[in-house]
Design a protein around this motif. Structure first.
Motif, PDB file in Angstrom:
ATOM      1  N   LYS A   8       0.587  -0.659  -0.073  1.00 40.14           N
ATOM      2  CA  LYS A   8      -0.019  -0.215   0.329  1.00 40.14           C
ATOM      3  C   LYS A   8       0.875   1.331   0.103  1.00 40.14           C
ATOM      4  N   LEU A  19       2.234   1.577  -3.389  1.00 40.96           N
ATOM      5  CA  LEU A  19       1.389   2.255  -4.166  1.00 40.96           C
ATOM      6  C   LEU A  19       1.674   3.576  -4.170  1.00 40.96           C
ATOM      7  N   HIS A  54       4.802  -8.521  -7.186  1.00 38.98           N
ATOM      8  CA  HIS A  54       3.075  -8.261  -7.324  1.00 38.98           C
ATOM      9  C   HIS A  54       3.747  -6.430  -7.970  1.00 38.98           C
ATOM     10  N   GLY A 107      -6.902   4.240  -2.537  1.00 36.62           N
ATOM     11  CA  GLY A 107      -6.026   3.610  -1.886  1.00 36.62           C
ATOM     12  C   GLY A 107      -6.430   2.019  -1.790  1.00 36.62           C
ATOM     13  N   SER A 108      -7.086   1.175  -2.420  1.00 42.08           N
ATOM     14  CA  SER A 108      -6.829  -0.167  -2.768  1.00 42.08           C
ATOM     15  C   SER A 108      -5.632  -0.782  -3.845  1.00 42.08           C
ATOM     16  N   VAL A 109      -5.350  -1.260  -3.192  1.00 45.15           N
ATOM     17  CA  VAL A 109      -4.209  -2.199  -4.250  1.00 45.15           C
ATOM     18  C   VAL A 109      -4.515  -3.127  -5.656  1.00 45.15           C
ATOM     19  N   PRO A 110      -4.355  -3.036  -6.482  1.00 50.07           N
ATOM     20  CA  PRO A 110      -4.990  -3.468  -7.266  1.00 50.07           C
ATOM     21  C   PRO A 110      -4.211  -5.202  -7.228  1.00 50.07           C
ATOM     22  N   ARG A 111      -5.972  -6.322  -7.717  1.00 45.47           N
ATOM     23  CA  ARG A 111      -5.182  -7.874  -8.029  1.00 45.47           C
ATOM     24  C   ARG A 111      -4.884  -8.225  -8.528  1.00 45.47           C
TER      25      ARG A 111
END
Ligand SMILES: [Zn+2]
Lengths: 78, 213
Positions: free
Chosen positions: A4, A7, A35, B116-120
């Motif tokens: 997070k 990102l 990832h 802020g969601s993390v891509p999956r």
């Protein structure tokens, strides 16, 4: 560093606007986390593709026609 | 960090400034040069926002005419190009409003706010994935993909990443705060990435084939 956090810095990393210190942390995370490495590479590639391919081209004939029309209207507005 | 060169660069007047002075002095041929210089960009931006070719043609013409008529109001503390883009963005949004009568259109449209969601989606892309498609196919993929973005993300991505405006210029052009531009840009980039993955992902390894999708 968590994914997070990575990102949250992704744009700055892509746009090359991070301090050397943060950059080092981000690079370390990329090296350990497939990832985030994939997200970084493919996001950068996304931007590059849109930058290098003009998807709404203005054909020369249309461009000339519009250009003439614009200048004619401006002349009238003088 | 500003370097000596960048400071010197700021002091040097932008080449447009001289042209604008000539236009103000009544020299229409100088405006002809400015139109030539920026017409392709303006057409692209208008097309991205209106998603309609005829609208984009009208917007481009109206924006240049309006800029010409309002040139006295141009302050010179922002770039002429940025000022022009702002006029074109407003003209485009106005055109959209006319088209969808009764429905408000703004750059705030369709923005959900969770952050802020993390891509999956983890699928890596093939090397030079665009080479798996011909020019026409690729153009179609890129158009379809960017058209699917919410308006407010799309405009930010187009101005910032496609047309090369700075974050500050994008914010100024759209009347958004810098954090708002940054947050939209990140989400625009991630959404485009995720959508393009459908076309560009690496072919699955043999042992994984037959596992659906
Ligand atoms: Zn990670």
């Amino acid at each position: 560093m968590t994914c997070k956090e990575f990102l949250a810095h992704l744009d700055d990393l892509i746009d090359d606007s991070v301090t050397a210190e943060v950059r080092a942390e981000l690079e370390t995370h990329r090296g350990r986390c497939t990832h985030c490495e994939v997200i970084f590479n493919t996001t950068r590639k996304t931007i590059e593709i849109y930058r290098s391919h003009e998807i709404y081209e203005l054909p020369t004939s249309l461009r000339d026609r519009l250009h003439t029309a614009i200048m004619a209207r401006c002349k009238k507005a003088c | 960090m500003p370097t000596i060169q960048s400071i010197a660069g700021e002091l040097e007047p932008h080449p447009d400034v001289a042209l604008i002075e000539r236009v103000r002095g009544g020299d229409l041929s100088a405006y002809d040069l400015l139109v030539r210089k920026y017409e392709r960009q303006l057409f692209r931006i208008a097309q991205h926002i209106t998603q309609n070719r005829e609208d984009a043609e009208d917007v481009m013409q109206d924006a240049f005419l309006k800029a010409y008529e309002k040139l006295e109001q141009f302050q010179g503390n922002s770039k002429f190009y940025t000022w022009l883009v702002r006029i074109a963005v407003n003209e485009s949004l106005m055109r959209l409003r006319k088209r969808r009568t009764g429905k408000m259109v703004s750059i705030d449209e369709d923005i959900e706010t969770e952050e802020g969601s993390v891509p999956r989606d983890l699928a890596d892309w093939a090397p030079d994935p665009e080479q798996n498609y011909n020019q026409a196919e690729l153009g179609e993929i890129l158009r379809k993909t960017i058209q699917g973005l919410p308006q407010g993300f799309r405009i930010v991505f187009v101005l910032r990443d496609v047309e090369g405006l700075s974050t500050e210029e994008t914010a100024e052009t759209l009347g958004l705060s810098i954090p708002a531009v940054k947050s939209r840009l990140l989400r625009a980039r991630l959404q485009l990435r995720e959508r393009l993955s459908r076309y560009f992902h690496r072919k699955k390894a043999i042992k994984e084939t037959g596992v659906g999708k």
